[in-house]
Scaffold this motif. Sequence first.
Motif, PDB file in Angstrom:
ATOM      1  N   GLU A  78       0.822  -1.210   0.000  1.00  0.00           N
ATOM      2  CA  GLU A  78       0.000   0.000   0.000  1.00  0.00           C
ATOM      3  C   GLU A  78       0.853   1.254   0.000  1.00  0.00           C
ATOM      4  N   ILE A  79       0.187   2.374  -0.261  1.00  0.00           N
ATOM      5  CA  ILE A  79       0.840   3.677  -0.239  1.00  0.00           C
ATOM      6  C   ILE A  79       0.274   4.428   0.957  1.00  0.00           C
ATOM      7  N   LEU A  80       1.189   4.986   1.777  1.00  0.00           N
ATOM      8  CA  LEU A  80       0.794   5.668   3.006  1.00  0.00           C
ATOM      9  C   LEU A  80       1.277   7.115   2.963  1.00  0.00           C
ATOM     10  N   VAL A  81       0.426   8.021   3.418  1.00  0.00           N
ATOM     11  CA  VAL A  81       0.809   9.429   3.557  1.00  0.00           C
ATOM     12  C   VAL A  81       0.775   9.735   5.045  1.00  0.00           C
ATOM     13  N   ALA A  83       1.946   7.951   7.419  1.00  0.00           N
ATOM     14  CA  ALA A  83       1.629   6.681   8.076  1.00  0.00           C
ATOM     15  C   ALA A  83       0.148   6.316   8.037  1.00  0.00           C
ATOM     16  N   LYS A  84      -0.641   6.984   7.206  1.00  0.00           N
ATOM     17  CA  LYS A  84      -2.058   6.650   7.045  1.00  0.00           C
ATOM     18  C   LYS A  84      -2.241   6.001   5.673  1.00  0.00           C
ATOM     19  N   PRO A  85      -2.817   4.790   5.615  1.00  0.00           N
ATOM     20  CA  PRO A  85      -3.015   4.123   4.328  1.00  0.00           C
ATOM     21  C   PRO A  85      -3.922   4.937   3.409  1.00  0.00           C
ATOM     22  N   VAL A  86      -3.526   5.028   2.130  1.00  0.00           N
ATOM     23  CA  VAL A  86      -4.283   5.814   1.165  1.00  0.00           C
ATOM     24  C   VAL A  86      -4.878   4.921   0.074  1.00  0.00           C
ATOM     25  N   ILE A  87      -4.032   4.081  -0.527  1.00  0.00           N
ATOM     26  CA  ILE A  87      -4.480   3.253  -1.653  1.00  0.00           C
ATOM     27  C   ILE A  87      -3.558   2.043  -1.754  1.00  0.00           C
ATOM     28  N   ALA A  88      -4.076   0.969  -2.331  1.00  0.00           N
ATOM     29  CA  ALA A  88      -3.274  -0.232  -2.514  1.00  0.00           C
ATOM     30  C   ALA A  88      -2.285  -0.028  -3.661  1.00  0.00           C
ATOM     31  N   THR A  89      -1.084  -0.541  -3.494  1.00  0.00           N
ATOM     32  CA  THR A  89      -0.045  -0.397  -4.512  1.00  0.00           C
ATOM     33  C   THR A  89      -0.459  -1.079  -5.811  1.00  0.00           C
ATOM     34  N   GLU A  90      -1.061  -2.227  -5.714  1.00  0.00           N
ATOM     35  CA  GLU A  90      -1.502  -2.976  -6.901  1.00  0.00           C
ATOM     36  C   GLU A  90      -2.498  -2.167  -7.727  1.00  0.00           C
ATOM     37  N   GLU A  91      -3.379  -1.448  -7.031  1.00  0.00           N
ATOM     38  CA  GLU A  91      -4.384  -0.620  -7.707  1.00  0.00           C
ATOM     39  C   GLU A  91      -3.723   0.499  -8.504  1.00  0.00           C
ATOM     40  N   VAL A  92      -2.661   1.091  -7.966  1.00  0.00           N
ATOM     41  CA  VAL A  92      -1.947   2.166  -8.667  1.00  0.00           C
ATOM     42  C   VAL A  92      -1.195   1.604  -9.871  1.00  0.00           C
ATOM     43  N   ILE A  93      -0.583   0.438  -9.708  1.00  0.00           N
ATOM     44  CA  ILE A  93       0.160  -0.174 -10.816  1.00  0.00           C
ATOM     45  C   ILE A  93      -0.782  -0.497 -11.973  1.00  0.00           C
ATOM     46  N   ASN A  94      -1.970  -1.004 -11.672  1.00  0.00           N
ATOM     47  CA  ASN A  94      -2.934  -1.387 -12.714  1.00  0.00           C
ATOM     48  C   ASN A  94      -3.662  -0.199 -13.313  1.00  0.00           C
ATOM     49  N   GLU A  96      -4.416   3.172 -15.365  1.00  0.00           N
ATOM     50  CA  GLU A  96      -3.896   3.805 -16.586  1.00  0.00           C
ATOM     51  C   GLU A  96      -3.621   5.299 -16.360  1.00  0.00           C
ATOM     52  N   GLU A  97      -4.177   5.861 -15.295  1.00  0.00           N
ATOM     53  CA  GLU A  97      -4.034   7.290 -15.003  1.00  0.00           C
ATOM     54  C   GLU A  97      -2.608   7.624 -14.557  1.00  0.00           C
ATOM     55  N   THR A  98      -2.125   8.796 -14.943  1.00  0.00           N
ATOM     56  CA  THR A  98      -0.816   9.264 -14.488  1.00  0.00           C
ATOM     57  C   THR A  98      -0.927   9.883 -13.100  1.00  0.00           C
ATOM     58  N   ILE A  99      -2.039  10.560 -12.849  1.00  0.00           N
ATOM     59  CA  ILE A  99      -2.261  11.198 -11.550  1.00  0.00           C
ATOM     60  C   ILE A  99      -3.315  10.388 -10.804  1.00  0.00           C
ATOM     61  N   ILE A 100      -2.947   9.903  -9.624  1.00  0.00           N
ATOM     62  CA  ILE A 100      -3.841   9.098  -8.802  1.00  0.00           C
ATOM     63  C   ILE A 100      -4.579  10.032  -7.847  1.00  0.00           C
ATOM     64  N   GLN A 101      -5.899  10.088  -8.003  1.00  0.00           N
ATOM     65  CA  GLN A 101      -6.707  11.042  -7.247  1.00  0.00           C
ATOM     66  C   GLN A 101      -6.638  10.816  -5.740  1.00  0.00           C
ATOM     67  N   ALA A 102      -6.593   9.577  -5.285  1.00  0.00           N
ATOM     68  CA  ALA A 102      -6.548   9.290  -3.843  1.00  0.00           C
ATOM     69  C   ALA A 102      -5.260   9.842  -3.219  1.00  0.00           C
ATOM     70  N   ILE A 103      -4.139   9.693  -3.920  1.00  0.00           N
ATOM     71  CA  ILE A 103      -2.858  10.231  -3.418  1.00  0.00           C
ATOM     72  C   ILE A 103      -2.899  11.750  -3.422  1.00  0.00           C
ATOM     73  N   LYS A 104      -3.412  12.320  -4.496  1.00  0.00           N
ATOM     74  CA  LYS A 104      -3.504  13.781  -4.605  1.00  0.00           C
ATOM     75  C   LYS A 104      -4.343  14.353  -3.465  1.00  0.00           C
ATOM     76  N   ASP A 105      -5.496  13.737  -3.184  1.00  0.00           N
ATOM     77  CA  ASP A 105      -6.373  14.227  -2.107  1.00  0.00           C
ATOM     78  C   ASP A 105      -5.693  14.128  -0.742  1.00  0.00           C
ATOM     79  N   ALA A 106      -5.000  13.018  -0.502  1.00  0.00           N
ATOM     80  CA  ALA A 106      -4.302  12.848   0.780  1.00  0.00           C
ATOM     81  C   ALA A 106      -3.181  13.872   0.927  1.00  0.00           C
ATOM     82  N   MET A 107      -2.498  14.171  -0.165  1.00  0.00           N
ATOM     83  CA  MET A 107      -1.410  15.154  -0.108  1.00  0.00           C
ATOM     84  C   MET A 107      -1.951  16.569   0.096  1.00  0.00           C
ATOM     85  N   ILE A 108      -3.102  16.862  -0.474  1.00  0.00           N
ATOM     86  CA  ILE A 108      -3.715  18.180  -0.267  1.00  0.00           C
ATOM     87  C   ILE A 108      -4.096  18.356   1.202  1.00  0.00           C
TER      88      ILE A 108
END
Length: 179
Positions: A78-81, A83-94, A96-108
């Motif tokens: 998983e990807i953590l921001v 130390a809080k889980p944001v999204i599964a790594t497998e989901e990001v790898i699969n 097609e988007e360059t920008i992952i909305q869940a990561i962007k929202d957590a970073m904001i």
Amino acid sequence: MKRESRRMKRMARSHKRKKTSGMNLTSLMDVFTILVFFLLTNTSSNEALEPPKVITLPDSVVEAKPRETVTLMVTDREILVEAKPVIATEEVINSEETIIQAIKDAMILEMDKAITIAQIEQQEIAEEAEEAPEQLPPEVNILADRTIPFSLLKKVMSSCTDAGYTKVSLAVIQKASQG
């Protein structure tokens, strides 16, 4: 010849008897003991990033230690921001988007912390240089296992920059410089 008074003779005798003792070093040694203890306890906490056991950072020759910033961790699961889980790594790898909305929202959501850290660092730099402070950009440190594919890191970094983090750093293990 003048006669000295009895009082003067007595004072002279008692003055001769007093021997000046050497300097008392007890309190000085106490101060140095406290100073050594303080230095020993604080030098062990200098590391800004402590990588978790699930991540093996790549080795690199780096010149500067990492600063305290918002941290994003990429593990094999998983990807953590912060130390809080944001999204599964497998989901990001699969994806097609360059920008992952869940990561962007957590970073904001962490932008306030990043701006506060940048302002504190900016004030410290300005005080040392005795100049007017300049605006530092919000910064993120990415801790990723050395086995993580670059295509995944590219999506993570793109999501961070799209969230407004203009300075992205990858955490590595510091090796001794060659030369």
